[in-house]
Design a protein around this motif. Structure first.
Motif, PDB file in Angstrom:
ATOM      1  N   PHE A  69      10.905 102.739  -4.084  1.00  0.00           N
ATOM      2  CA  PHE A  69      11.463 101.551  -3.439  1.00  0.00           C
ATOM      3  C   PHE A  69      11.111 100.338  -4.278  1.00  0.00           C
ATOM      4  O   PHE A  69       9.940  99.997  -4.420  1.00  0.00           O
ATOM      5  CB  PHE A  69      10.929 101.403  -2.010  1.00  0.00           C
ATOM      6  CG  PHE A  69      11.648 100.327  -1.253  1.00  0.00           C
ATOM      7  CD1 PHE A  69      12.890 100.579  -0.709  1.00  0.00           C
ATOM      8  CD2 PHE A  69      11.119  99.064  -1.122  1.00  0.00           C
ATOM      9  CE1 PHE A  69      13.592  99.580  -0.032  1.00  0.00           C
ATOM     10  CE2 PHE A  69      11.808  98.067  -0.450  1.00  0.00           C
ATOM     11  CZ  PHE A  69      13.045  98.332   0.089  1.00  0.00           C
ATOM     12  N   LEU A  71      10.677  96.775  -4.718  1.00  0.00           N
ATOM     13  CA  LEU A  71      10.547  95.551  -3.927  1.00  0.00           C
ATOM     14  C   LEU A  71      10.936  94.291  -4.705  1.00  0.00           C
ATOM     15  O   LEU A  71      10.886  93.193  -4.179  1.00  0.00           O
ATOM     16  CB  LEU A  71       9.115  95.416  -3.407  1.00  0.00           C
ATOM     17  CG  LEU A  71       8.785  96.251  -2.161  1.00  0.00           C
ATOM     18  CD1 LEU A  71       7.303  96.246  -1.884  1.00  0.00           C
ATOM     19  CD2 LEU A  71       9.532  95.765  -0.942  1.00  0.00           C
ATOM     20  N   MET A 125       6.383 100.568  -5.434  1.00  0.00           N
ATOM     21  CA  MET A 125       6.279  99.450  -4.480  1.00  0.00           C
ATOM     22  C   MET A 125       5.311  98.389  -4.993  1.00  0.00           C
ATOM     23  O   MET A 125       5.528  97.192  -4.835  1.00  0.00           O
ATOM     24  CB  MET A 125       5.815  99.959  -3.113  1.00  0.00           C
ATOM     25  CG  MET A 125       6.973 100.394  -2.235  1.00  0.00           C
ATOM     26  SD  MET A 125       6.471 101.317  -0.812  1.00  0.00           S
ATOM     27  CE  MET A 125       5.979 100.035   0.285  1.00  0.00           C
ATOM     28  N   THR A 248      15.850  94.529   1.950  1.00  0.00           N
ATOM     29  CA  THR A 248      15.299  95.500   2.914  1.00  0.00           C
ATOM     30  C   THR A 248      16.171  95.579   4.179  1.00  0.00           C
ATOM     31  O   THR A 248      16.243  96.626   4.810  1.00  0.00           O
ATOM     32  CB  THR A 248      13.858  95.147   3.316  1.00  0.00           C
ATOM     33  OG1 THR A 248      13.806  93.777   3.666  1.00  0.00           O
ATOM     34  CG2 THR A 248      12.872  95.419   2.214  1.00  0.00           C
ATOM     35  N   MET A 251      18.569  98.449   4.088  1.00  0.00           N
ATOM     36  CA  MET A 251      18.070  99.814   3.869  1.00  0.00           C
ATOM     37  C   MET A 251      18.700 100.798   4.850  1.00  0.00           C
ATOM     38  O   MET A 251      18.928 101.961   4.528  1.00  0.00           O
ATOM     39  CB  MET A 251      16.549  99.831   4.010  1.00  0.00           C
ATOM     40  CG  MET A 251      15.924 101.044   3.386  1.00  0.00           C
ATOM     41  SD  MET A 251      14.170 100.841   3.173  1.00  0.00           S
ATOM     42  CE  MET A 251      13.553 101.613   4.619  1.00  0.00           C
ATOM     43  N   PHE A 302      17.470 101.648  13.794  1.00  0.00           N
ATOM     44  CA  PHE A 302      17.089 102.255  12.516  1.00  0.00           C
ATOM     45  C   PHE A 302      15.860 103.169  12.697  1.00  0.00           C
ATOM     46  O   PHE A 302      15.832 104.290  12.193  1.00  0.00           O
ATOM     47  CB  PHE A 302      16.802 101.134  11.500  1.00  0.00           C
ATOM     48  CG  PHE A 302      16.544 101.613  10.090  1.00  0.00           C
ATOM     49  CD1 PHE A 302      16.950 102.866   9.669  1.00  0.00           C
ATOM     50  CD2 PHE A 302      15.909 100.793   9.166  1.00  0.00           C
ATOM     51  CE1 PHE A 302      16.728 103.301   8.365  1.00  0.00           C
ATOM     52  CE2 PHE A 302      15.670 101.211   7.873  1.00  0.00           C
ATOM     53  CZ  PHE A 302      16.080 102.468   7.477  1.00  0.00           C
ATOM     54  N   LEU A 306      15.594 107.077  11.967  1.00  0.00           N
ATOM     55  CA  LEU A 306      14.597 107.681  11.073  1.00  0.00           C
ATOM     56  C   LEU A 306      13.862 108.827  11.770  1.00  0.00           C
ATOM     57  O   LEU A 306      13.587 109.865  11.171  1.00  0.00           O
ATOM     58  CB  LEU A 306      13.580 106.615  10.610  1.00  0.00           C
ATOM     59  CG  LEU A 306      14.069 105.615   9.553  1.00  0.00           C
ATOM     60  CD1 LEU A 306      13.026 104.538   9.325  1.00  0.00           C
ATOM     61  CD2 LEU A 306      14.386 106.310   8.236  1.00  0.00           C
TER      62      LEU A 306
ATOM     63  N   ARG B 127       8.553 108.932   7.015  1.00  0.00           N
ATOM     64  CA  ARG B 127       7.766 108.614   5.806  1.00  0.00           C
ATOM     65  C   ARG B 127       7.101 107.243   5.942  1.00  0.00           C
ATOM     66  O   ARG B 127       7.742 106.281   6.407  1.00  0.00           O
ATOM     67  CB  ARG B 127       8.665 108.613   4.568  1.00  0.00           C
ATOM     68  CG  ARG B 127       9.034 110.019   4.134  1.00  0.00           C
ATOM     69  CD  ARG B 127      10.022 109.986   3.012  1.00  0.00           C
ATOM     70  NE  ARG B 127       9.435 109.473   1.781  1.00  0.00           N
ATOM     71  CZ  ARG B 127      10.101 109.392   0.643  1.00  0.00           C
ATOM     72  NH1 ARG B 127      11.355 109.773   0.583  1.00  0.00           N
ATOM     73  NH2 ARG B 127       9.521 108.937  -0.437  1.00  0.00           N
ATOM     74  N   MET B 129       6.395 105.041   3.813  1.00  0.00           N
ATOM     75  CA  MET B 129       7.097 103.994   3.056  1.00  0.00           C
ATOM     76  C   MET B 129       8.201 103.354   3.919  1.00  0.00           C
ATOM     77  O   MET B 129       8.341 102.129   3.967  1.00  0.00           O
ATOM     78  CB  MET B 129       7.717 104.601   1.794  1.00  0.00           C
ATOM     79  CG  MET B 129       8.473 103.610   0.933  1.00  0.00           C
ATOM     80  SD  MET B 129       9.136 104.343  -0.551  1.00  0.00           S
ATOM     81  CE  MET B 129      10.578 105.183   0.069  1.00  0.00           C
ATOM     82  N   TYR B 130       8.971 104.186   4.627  1.00  0.00           N
ATOM     83  CA  TYR B 130      10.033 103.661   5.481  1.00  0.00           C
ATOM     84  C   TYR B 130       9.443 102.905   6.670  1.00  0.00           C
ATOM     85  O   TYR B 130       9.918 101.829   7.034  1.00  0.00           O
ATOM     86  CB  TYR B 130      10.929 104.790   6.004  1.00  0.00           C
ATOM     87  CG  TYR B 130      11.766 105.487   4.950  1.00  0.00           C
ATOM     88  CD1 TYR B 130      12.118 104.838   3.771  1.00  0.00           C
ATOM     89  CD2 TYR B 130      12.222 106.783   5.132  1.00  0.00           C
ATOM     90  CE1 TYR B 130      12.883 105.473   2.813  1.00  0.00           C
ATOM     91  CE2 TYR B 130      12.996 107.425   4.161  1.00  0.00           C
ATOM     92  CZ  TYR B 130      13.315 106.767   3.010  1.00  0.00           C
ATOM     93  OH  TYR B 130      14.078 107.384   2.058  1.00  0.00           O
ATOM     94  N   THR B 132       6.606 101.350   7.021  1.00  0.00           N
ATOM     95  CA  THR B 132       5.997 100.063   6.674  1.00  0.00           C
ATOM     96  C   THR B 132       7.074  98.993   6.391  1.00  0.00           C
ATOM     97  O   THR B 132       6.932  97.836   6.799  1.00  0.00           O
ATOM     98  CB  THR B 132       4.997 100.235   5.510  1.00  0.00           C
ATOM     99  OG1 THR B 132       4.366  99.016   5.267  1.00  0.00           O
ATOM    100  CG2 THR B 132       5.612 100.709   4.238  1.00  0.00           C
ATOM    101  N   ILE B 133       8.171  99.395   5.748  1.00  0.00           N
ATOM    102  CA  ILE B 133       9.225  98.416   5.442  1.00  0.00           C
ATOM    103  C   ILE B 133       9.983  98.026   6.714  1.00  0.00           C
ATOM    104  O   ILE B 133      10.249  96.843   6.963  1.00  0.00           O
ATOM    105  CB  ILE B 133      10.183  98.961   4.365  1.00  0.00           C
ATOM    106  CG1 ILE B 133       9.434  99.076   3.038  1.00  0.00           C
ATOM    107  CG2 ILE B 133      11.394  98.054   4.180  1.00  0.00           C
ATOM    108  CD1 ILE B 133      10.124  99.883   1.995  1.00  0.00           C
TER     109      ILE B 133
END
Lengths: 338, 323
Positions: A69, A71, A125, A248, A251, A302, A306, B127, B129-130, B132-133
């Motif tokens: 990712f 940033l 990151m 972001t 995403m 979202f 996920l 995950r 990473m996901y 936290t974002i």
């Protein structure tokens, strides 16, 4: 058989924007007595926002598919667009040249970020945080903190034309489709996505590949920046690592697009996801949801998506386990009978 | 077979002693250098007091964050959690007028928000990473939705009373001591460092990654809660533009303080404190030396990347979850 399966896949892909539109249409009619898309301006706005979301998601996908990712993408977008715009204005050139210059700067920032990644080899990151701090400074210094203002600048009209925006997004979608399906880059992406270690051991130059991914991401994200600034007419030069929010926020489109793309192709999936989310957000704003509340609703959905993504294989695994146990019991009974 | 000679510089750079001494040494050197450049203006007691006070919020939040980083995970939502917590805690205080409510809501909310983040990854398999974002974006949007364009303030007399009561120092000091004990003298710190060093090996020896990751997030949540109270006392009010770069400052502080970005055995709980002080000394020193504040940001970026690179063992391949 094959034909019906293909039809199913098409229906699955189309269902996302169509169902979203139907739901939002119903809600808007029910609560506000309005249509989601009623005027030419609505269509124009949906096209533009879909384009920005899709191109940003394409840019993210080059690295995110492989677990990186970046940033600093937001800072690259800001720096490329502002520098491209300032250069085009200084030379008295048209909006088309603004796009070309922005892509060129994005390309440069992407290459440099990619080279920094393979040289320093720090987690993406972490690298992104450091690079964003550096990239943000450049447009701030060059523009004297003013950023880019296209208001009243002649020759920029082409950027606001719907046909031009559609053309850019379609070219991007086709380009990503070709890159991912018919080139070495696509082949290597799939290999690295599976396992970077195995990909490297089988002879893929993962270092060159990473630089290519960063480069394409940088160039694409600047196209999104140009589409954005063409409507808003200005882009401010922010500092303090605040530039990444715009990236972001998109995403969700990338992750949802990858899911939809399982039945077609990720480039088609991302475009469909971008259209779906744009209609959804547009519907919410018609229902007078403020931008932050709109963002909260989107992020909550979202998170739900996920969670679904992370657990959707569990039901199938459970079914398979039960079937195995059943089979073993049957076999045991057969053996006992014999 | 001829044995390959180890590069002595590489050996020093990779040694534990270097990773312990380097951040503290860097802080001392920076303070001395800027002290000389600014002709003692940076090192006079009043300036040093300001530096410490400026660093306290970041130091507190990143001390809690060190537990997450030690396990090899990165959290970018520490700042957003802190600011949302500060907003709601201050609103609760204004509604009740009770300082006890302020502290309870701040710490409770910090813990709840970080627990949600932890459960999303440990129990629901998303995950890190996901998580936290998404949490970073969600919590910032939530704060904007709650506040709109307004700010919430604490009465001036109350802020002054808390400042004079040294609540900032007491809050940070207590939390820091507890964290040092938990991190360096209990199973929690050892297990988290083990997970960061080799998470597969740790799980095979019976350490539950999910359990310890949840504990790490809980401790980080307490840090966010205390950090929120300190942010309220320091600023007197909270708005959408309060501490906008706190997310990144915490990461910057941990790295400048010598925390290994891959976690593991070279993780130290004091990294957040040393790093936060280093960031402030660097900012203030450069400002006092007449460097433009925009350029300072670029210098921070370069210093950050340089220190991360120098203090890590460079992998042969590219950084990836599989190594």
């Amino acid at each position: 058989m094959k034909k019906s399966s293909k039809l199913k896949d098409i229906l699955f892909t189309v269902a996302f924007p169509v169902l979203t539109w139907l739901v939002m249409e119903l809600l808007c009619l029910l609560f506000k007595n309005k249509h989601v898309i009623a005027t030419a301006l609505d269509i124009k706005t949906v096209i533009r926002n879909t384009g920005i979301t899709a191109v940003t998601a394409y840019a993210m996908s080059f690295n995110l598919k492989e677990g990186r990712f970046d940033l600093s993408l937001g800072a690259q977008r800001m720096a490329g667009t502002i520098l491209g715009g300032l250069l085009a204005m200084a030379l008295g050139l048209s909006g088309l040249w603004l796009l070309v210059f922005a892509v060129a700067f994005g390309f440069l920032f992407g290459v440099l970020t990619g080279l920094a990644f393979i040289s320093l080899r720090v987690p993406p990151m972490v690298l992104g945080v450091g690079m964003a701090l550096i990239w943000e400074v450049i447009p701030y210094l060059v523009s004297g903190g003013k950023g880019l203002n296209l208001f009243g600048v002649s020759g920029m009209g082409i950027l606001t034309e719907s046909w031009f925006q559609i053309l850019v997004v379609v070219i991007m979608a086709v380009l990503v489709y070709i890159l991912m399906n018919y080139t070495r880059l696509g082949y290597e992406t799939k290999a690295v996505q599976g396992s970077q270690l195995i990909a490297r051991n089988s002879g893929i130059n993962i270092f060159r590949h990473a630089v290519e991914c960063y480069t394409l991401a940088g160039a694409l994200v600047c196209i999104a920046g140009v589409l954005d600034v063409s409507f808003s007419t200005q882009m401010s030069a922010g500092l303090g690592n605040t530039s990444n929010g715009v990236v972001t926020a998109n995403m969700f489109a990338m992750i949802l697009g990858s899911y939809i793309g399982e039945k077609s192709d990720s480039s088609v999936g991302i475009l469909t996801a971008a259209l779906t989310l744009t209609i959804f957000k547009y519907g919410l704003s018609l229902m007078e949801f403020s931008d932050p509340v709109n963002s909260v609703v989107n992020m909550l959905i979202f998170i739900g998506f996920l969670v679904f993504q992370a657990n959707r294989h569990k039901a199938a695994l459970n079914r398979a386990r039960k079937a195995r146990i059943e089979l073993a019991k049957q076999r045991k009974a057969e053996l006992a009978a014999a | 077979m001829e044995k390959k000679k180890a590069n002595p510089i590489k050996k020093i750079l990779e040694s534990r002693l270097f990773s312990q001494i380097m951040p503290v040494g860097l802080l001392i050197v920076l303070t001395l250098v800027f002290g000389v450049i600014t002709k003692g203006r940076l090192t006079n007691p009043a300036s040093l007091k300001i530096i410490v006070e400026q660093a306290l919020v970041v130091a507190t939040v990143s001390t809690g964050g060190a537990f997450i980083f030690a396990s090899g995970n990165v959290s970018l939502s520490l700042g957003a959690t802190t600011i949302l917590t500060a907003t709601l805690a201050l609103m609760a205080y204004n509604a009740t007028g009770s300082l006890v409510v302020l502290f309870v809501v701040a710490i409770g909310l910090g813990v709840i928000l970080m627990t949600i983040s932890a459960l999303l990854s440990t129990a629901l398999g998303v995950r890190v990473m996901y998580v936290t974002i998404v949490m970073m974006t969600l919590l910032s949007a939530l704060q904007q939705a709650i506040l709109g364009g307004a700010t919430v303030s604490m009465p001036y007399e109350v802020v002054q009373a808390l400042v004079q009561g040294k609540v900032m120092y007491i809050g940070f000091g207590l939390f820091f001591v507890v964290c040092v004990v938990l991190f360096h003298f209990t199973d929690i710190g050892r297990s988290l460092r083990f997970i960061g060093t080799n998470n597969l090996c740790a799980e095979q020896t019976g350490i539950s990654k999910s359990k310890y990751l949840l504990i790490a997030f809980l401790i980080a949540g307490v840090g966010c809660g205390i950090g929120a109270v300190l942010a309220i006392i320091r600023g007197g009010s909270i708005g959408t533009s309060t501490l906008p770069s706190l997310n990144m400052d915490c990461m910057l502080a941990l790295v400048l303080g010598g925390m290994s970005i891959f976690g593991g055995s070279k993780s130290y709980v004091y990294s957040g404190v040393v790093g936060a002080l280093t960031v402030v000394v660097l900012n203030q020193g450069l400002l006092m030396a007449g460097v433009d504040s925009t350029i300072i940001q670029a210098i921070r970026g370069v210093a950050f990347l340089a220190l991360v690179t120098v203090s890590q063992v460079r992998p042969k391949g590219l950084p990836a979850p599989e190594g």
